[in-house]
Design an enzyme around this catalytic site. Structure first.
Site, mmCIF file in Angstrom:
data_model
loop_
_atom_site.group_PDB
_atom_site.id
_atom_site.type_symbol
_atom_site.label_atom_id
_atom_site.label_comp_id
_atom_site.label_asym_id
_atom_site.label_seq_id
_atom_site.Cartn_x
_atom_site.Cartn_y
_atom_site.Cartn_z
ATOM 1 N N ASP A 11 0.868 -1.174 0.000
ATOM 2 C CA ASP A 11 0.000 0.000 0.000
ATOM 3 C C ASP A 11 0.907 1.227 0.000
ATOM 4 O O ASP A 11 2.116 1.136 0.241
ATOM 5 C CB ASP A 11 -0.915 -0.005 1.227
ATOM 6 N N SER A 12 0.280 2.376 -0.238
ATOM 7 C CA SER A 12 1.021 3.636 -0.205
ATOM 8 C C SER A 12 1.408 4.012 1.215
ATOM 9 O O SER A 12 1.960 5.089 1.441
ATOM 10 C CB SER A 12 0.173 4.756 -0.812
ATOM 11 N N TYR A 43 -0.697 8.110 -2.694
ATOM 12 C CA TYR A 43 -0.678 7.878 -4.138
ATOM 13 C C TYR A 43 -1.764 8.687 -4.846
ATOM 14 O O TYR A 43 -1.664 8.973 -6.034
ATOM 15 C CB TYR A 43 -0.909 6.397 -4.447
ATOM 16 N N GLY A 44 -2.819 9.026 -4.122
ATOM 17 C CA GLY A 44 -3.967 9.690 -4.732
ATOM 18 C C GLY A 44 -3.677 11.026 -5.375
ATOM 19 O O GLY A 44 -4.452 11.514 -6.196
ATOM 20 N N CYS A 74 -4.459 -1.235 -1.919
ATOM 21 C CA CYS A 74 -4.554 0.210 -2.130
ATOM 22 C C CYS A 74 -5.535 0.452 -3.272
ATOM 23 O O CYS A 74 -5.326 -0.049 -4.378
ATOM 24 C CB CYS A 74 -3.174 0.768 -2.483
ATOM 25 N N ASN A 75 -6.600 1.202 -2.990
ATOM 26 C CA ASN A 75 -7.593 1.485 -4.027
ATOM 27 C C ASN A 75 -6.990 2.258 -5.194
ATOM 28 O O ASN A 75 -7.257 1.970 -6.358
ATOM 29 C CB ASN A 75 -8.750 2.301 -3.428
ATOM 30 N N THR A 76 -6.184 3.266 -4.894
ATOM 31 C CA THR A 76 -5.612 4.103 -5.951
ATOM 32 C C THR A 76 -4.692 3.291 -6.850
ATOM 33 O O THR A 76 -4.734 3.420 -8.079
ATOM 34 C CB THR A 76 -4.845 5.292 -5.344
ATOM 35 N N CYS A 183 -10.765 3.830 0.336
ATOM 36 C CA CYS A 183 -9.311 3.880 0.557
ATOM 37 C C CYS A 183 -9.023 2.958 1.719
ATOM 38 O O CYS A 183 -9.736 2.983 2.726
ATOM 39 C CB CYS A 183 -8.878 5.317 0.885
#
Length: 259
Positions: A11-12, A43-44, A74-76, A183
Site C-alpha cells: 500500500d502507499s 498515491y492519490g 490500495c484502491n488508488t 481507501c
C-alpha cells in the site's frame, strides 16, 4: 512456486494493514509480507504513470522475497495500475476497489456516499464501475488530507474530526444511507466517522471481500499453505515505522527499510 511462500501485500502506507488484518484472520496459516511505501504516500495525488512505476517497484521488491501472490491493498494503485501489473508479471494479483455494488444494491434512499482519494475517483476503472449504477445517486467526496493525518498518527486529532465533518455532513444532508470507504486507510477512521454520521447510515469497506477473494484465488491456483507451522509475517516500511507499529499493536517483525 511453493505453497508455503508468502502472500505479498503493498500500500502507499499503513492503510493496507486493514486489508492484511482481514486476510490474516481468514487465512491464519498463510505467511505474509507487507510493504508500506509511506515515503510516497499518498498515491492519490500522483499521476497515473507515477502510480504505475511505484507499483512496479513494490511488486519487484515483493517478488524478490519469493511471494506467491500480490495483494494490491490500495484502491488508488488498483484502479490506476492493476491492468499494467497483470500484463507485466506472471503471478496472481488481487486488487481492491470501492465496494459500490453492495451499497448501491441495498440502499433504500437510492443515495450512497463514497469517500476516496482523488486518484481513485478520477480513474477509468472507478468511473466504469459507477456507470453500472445510473439508478443510484452517488455522492463522491475526495478525502483531502485524511491519508496524511493517518500516516502522521493523528487519527483522533481535532484536525481529523474537522475534515471528516466537512466531508460527511453534506452527504448526510443529501440523504445517503450507505457510506463506502474507498481507501484502505479509511477503515481506521470508522470510530471517528460514527461520531458524525447518523446510526442508520451503514459503512462499507472492502476488507472482508478482498480476504475472501484472496482465499478463492489461492484455491484456484492450488497455492493454499498446507504447512502446520505458525505463520510468519514481516512488515517493511520506508519511513518512520512507529505509526505502523502503533496501528498494528505490536513491534516484532516490523522493519524500516529503504526501497
Amino acid at each position: 512456486m511453493s505453497n508455503n511462500n508468502p502472500i505479498g501485500l503493498f500500500d502507499s502506507g499503513i492503510g493496507g494493514t486493514s486489508i492484511w488484518k482481514e486476510i490474516h484472520q481468514l487465512l491464519p496459516n498463510e505467511n505474509t509480507i507487507y510493504l508500506a511505501d509511506s515515503k510516497n504516500a499518498p498515491y492519490g495525488k500522483k499521476s497515473k504513470e507515477e502510480i504505475i512505476q511505484l507499483c512496479f517497484k513494490n511488486v519487484d521488491f515483493l517478488l524478490a522475497q519469493n511471494c506467491k501472490m500480490i495483494v494490491v491493498a490500495c484502491n488508488t494503485a488498483t484502479t490506476n495500475a492493476i491492468k499494467e501489473m497483470r500484463a507485466k508479471y506472471d503471478i496472481p494479483f488481487i486488487g481492491i476497489e470501492p465496494a459500490i455494488k453492495p451499497a448501491a444494491n441495498q440502499s433504500e434512499t437510492q443515495t450512497i456516499g463514497i469517500l476516496a482519494t482523488k486518484g481513485t475517483l478520477n480513474s477509468e476503472l472507478f468511473n466504469k464501475q459507477v456507470e453500472n449504477y445510473s439508478n443510484v445517486k452517488i455522492l463522491e467526496q475526495v478525502g483531502y488530507g485524511l491519508v496524511e493525518l493517518i500516516e502522521d498518527g493523528k487519527i483522533d486529532s481535532e484536525d481529523m474530526r474537522n475534515l471528516l465533518k466537512l466531508y460527511l455532513r453534506p452527504m448526510v444532508a443529501a440523504n445517503m444511507d450507505y457510506l463506502v470507504l474507498g481507501c484502505s486507510h479509511y477503515p481506521y477512521l470508522i470510530p471517528e466517522i460514527k461520531k458524525i454520521i447518523p446510526a442508520h447510515v451503514k459503512i462499507i469497506d472492502s476488507g472482508e471481500a478482498v480476504a475472501k477473494q484472496t482465499k478463492a484465488v489461492l484455491e484456484h491456483f492450488n497455492l493454499l499453505n498446507t504447512s502446520k507451522k505458525k505463520a510468519e509475517t514481516v512488515f517493511f516500511c520506508n519511513s518512520d515505522d512507529e505509526v505502523l507499529k502503533n496501528i498494528l499493536g505490536f513491534s516484532e517483525n516490523v522493519f524500516e527499510k529503504d526501497f
